[in-house]
Design an enzyme around this catalytic site. Structure first.
Site, PDB file in Angstrom:
ATOM      1  N   TYR A  86     -47.497 -41.323 -64.657  1.00 62.22           N
ATOM      2  CA  TYR A  86     -46.593 -40.151 -65.248  1.00 62.22           C
ATOM      3  C   TYR A  86     -48.033 -38.824 -64.590  1.00 62.22           C
ATOM      4  O   TYR A  86     -48.610 -38.868 -65.671  1.00 62.22           O
ATOM      5  CB  TYR A  86     -45.623 -40.267 -66.694  1.00 62.22           C
ATOM      6  N   ASP A 143     -55.640 -36.290 -63.223  1.00 65.01           N
ATOM      7  CA  ASP A 143     -54.883 -36.292 -64.810  1.00 65.01           C
ATOM      8  C   ASP A 143     -55.704 -36.340 -65.742  1.00 65.01           C
ATOM      9  O   ASP A 143     -54.727 -37.965 -66.477  1.00 65.01           O
ATOM     10  CB  ASP A 143     -53.503 -36.696 -64.103  1.00 65.01           C
ATOM     11  N   LYS A 191     -52.323 -32.768 -73.917  1.00 64.76           N
ATOM     12  CA  LYS A 191     -51.791 -33.152 -75.198  1.00 64.76           C
ATOM     13  C   LYS A 191     -53.135 -32.513 -76.177  1.00 64.76           C
ATOM     14  O   LYS A 191     -53.143 -31.587 -76.789  1.00 64.76           O
ATOM     15  CB  LYS A 191     -52.433 -34.481 -74.694  1.00 64.76           C
TER      16      LYS A 191
HETATM   17  C1  PLP Z   1     -47.565 -36.368 -70.954  1.00 60.13           C
HETATM   18  C2  PLP Z   1     -48.204 -35.909 -69.659  1.00 60.13           C
HETATM   19  C3  PLP Z   1     -48.156 -35.282 -68.957  1.00 60.13           C
HETATM   20  C4  PLP Z   1     -47.082 -34.887 -68.902  1.00 60.13           C
HETATM   21  O1  PLP Z   1     -47.479 -33.475 -70.108  1.00 60.13           O
HETATM   22  P1  PLP Z   1     -45.871 -32.633 -71.021  1.00 60.13           P
HETATM   23  O2  PLP Z   1     -47.089 -31.341 -72.298  1.00 60.13           O
HETATM   24  O3  PLP Z   1     -45.781 -33.579 -71.713  1.00 60.13           O
HETATM   25  O4  PLP Z   1     -45.326 -31.566 -69.901  1.00 60.13           O
HETATM   26  C5  PLP Z   1     -48.448 -35.292 -67.671  1.00 60.13           C
HETATM   27  N1  PLP Z   1     -49.627 -36.414 -67.007  1.00 60.13           N
HETATM   28  C6  PLP Z   1     -50.416 -37.131 -67.576  1.00 60.13           C
HETATM   29  C7  PLP Z   1     -50.822 -38.623 -67.575  1.00 60.13           C
HETATM   30  C8  PLP Z   1     -49.711 -37.235 -69.584  1.00 60.13           C
HETATM   31  O5  PLP Z   1     -49.290 -38.309 -70.534  1.00 60.13           O
END
Ligand code: PLP
Length: 429
Positions: free
Chosen positions: A145, A240, A268
């Site tokens: 994701y 990511d 995060k």
């Molecule tokens: C949470 C997450 C996102 C999206 O971040 P948001 O702040 O919720 O938009 C993208 N990539 C990864 C790997 C994530 O865990």
């Protein structure tokens, strides 16, 4: 048995106002046949709901709160900062400071841009990869994701996995066609894809430690294959690390695996509980961003002083010692939980790296989304209901990762082992 009476009443109002009664789908307890628990406050490792129930929190706002809730230093710094104003739309010293701090942890980010969410970070990194290579196709892995931008909502994890959605309705067919997907940890599949499409591929985006299909670390040889293929074909490798950054290792997965991506996205933890994301990497690529280059990126609240300060005060408190302590606690937790499951005849696979941990109700090894889907979802639902009523706060989905903070104590670990063990003994198999 605890009461959720006030939460249930609040949810009845919320569903009239917001789809599913929530502002992000993973917060809905649909998947576990419950209604969401409304939170009143958090302090350190604990959450307190509006019915007065207390929990040991292993969700930690889905990862950001590595120092736990309302860390004293973060809160004090935020109070001092807010007195000076909330947003200027002009540079501040805080932005230089956080960028320098981030580079200490993630030196591959030679230049970076601050944004307000992980979604913005990955969306911008993908646009940059396309603008830089002048190619359109993006590769992602099934079950990973990367936020909710159009290009990345194909075969995605997190809420899409939880609610069984392949590609979100509303993503134009032609956009989805530019996103190629292959199974995670599958070196043969990605090598084959590059053989067929290598010259059209702008970039490969990957969670180097996957956390949105449950917790599934990459094999080192898989990440090395991605590095080799993208180098060979002139594509951009994007790690990511919105979740894995500062989590699977203090310096991220790129340090853990010793593999350097071209671009990195963070989020995060870097916001310390405020809305922040970052994308950055090689100077040669980053200088294509406006106004140095023509790949457009902007944000009214990007680099917001409150968000920057929360991030600075969080990153400043991270050190190897605190990581080693968190990791040792998870080591003890995971070993004990596996033993308890084995003793009670529950099929269970649990793993951790750094401050991330996750479990499945099937036999390992769990290496990709197909393996993940073999986890017993009905058992998970019964198990989840049992432990939440005994004060253990977990993500209400078998497709999410759990976390730990610097504030979790040995007594919390003991209590968690006790509750899980009781669940394994008592929940109907
Ligand atoms: C949470 C997450 C996102 C999206 O971040 P948001 O702040 O919720 O938009 C993208 N990539 C990864 C790997 C994530 O865990």
């Amino acid at each position: 048995m605890i009461s959720f009476e006030k939460s249930i009443a609040a949810y009845k109002e919320a569903v009239k106002l917001m789809p599913g009664g929530v502002n992000s789908p993973v917060r809905a307890y649909k998947n576990v046949d419950m209604t969401p628990i409304f939170i009143e406050r958090g302090k350190n490792q604990n959450l307190y709901d509006i019915d007065g129930n207390a929990y040991i929190d292993y969700v930690l706002s889905w990862g950001p709160l590595i120092l736990g809730h309302a860390d004293d230093e973060v809160i004090k710094a935020l109070k001092d900062t807010i007195d000076k104003g909330t947003s200027f739309g002009a540079p501040t010293l805080l932005e230089n400071k956080i960028a320098e701090l981030v580079q200490k942890f993630v030196p591959s980010m030679e230049m970076m841009r601050m944004v307000s969410s992980g979604t913005e970070a990955t969306m911008s990194a993908v646009r940059l990869a396309r603008g830089y290579t002048k190619r359109d196709k993006i590769v992602k892995f099934i079950g990973c994701y990367h936020g909710h931008s159009d290009s990345l909502l194909v075969d995605a994890g997190s809420g899409l996995a939880t609610f069984d959605i392949n590609t979100s309705p509303g993503v134009p067919k032609n956009v989805a066609l530019e996103t190629l997907t292959v199974p995670y940890n599958d070196e043969a599949a990605i090598t084959d894809l590059f053989k067929r499409h290598g010259d059209e591929i702008a970039g490969v985006i990957v969670e180097p430690v996957a956390g949105n299909m449950g917790f599934v670390p990459a094999k080192k040889s898989f990440l090395q294959t991605l590095r080799d293929l993208t180098t060979k074909y002139g594509s951009v490798l994007i790690f990511d690390e919105v979740m894995s950054g500062f989590r699977c290792d203090m310096r991220g997965a790129q340090h853990l695996y010793d593999i350097k991506p071209d671009l990195t996205t963070l989020g995060k933890v870097i916001g310390g509980g405020l809305p922040v994301g970052t994308f950055g990497g090689k100077r040669e690529i980053m200088k294509n961003i406006t106004p140095d280059g023509k790949v457009y990126h902007a944000g009214t609240l990007s680099g917001n002083p409150l968000a920057m300060m929360a991030g600075i005060k969080t990153l400043e408190q991270l050190n190897q010692e605190t990581y080693d302590q968190m990791s040792a606690k998870l080591d003890r937790l995971c070993t004990a939980l596996q033993a308890a499951a084995d003793k009670n005849g529950v099929t269970f696979t649990i793993r951790h790296r750094g401050t991330m941990w996750g479990y499945f109700f099937n036999k390992g090894p769990v290496e990709n989304f197909a393996d993940v889907q073999k986890s017993d979802k009905d058992y998970f639902t019964r198990f989840f209901q049992y432990v939440i009523q005994r004060g253990i706060y977990l993500a209400p989905s078998p497709y999410e990762t759990s976390f730990i903070s610097t504030k979790h104590t040995d007594a919390d670990i003991d209590k968690t082992i006790e509750v899980f063990s009781d669940a394994f003994a008592n929940v109907e198999k």
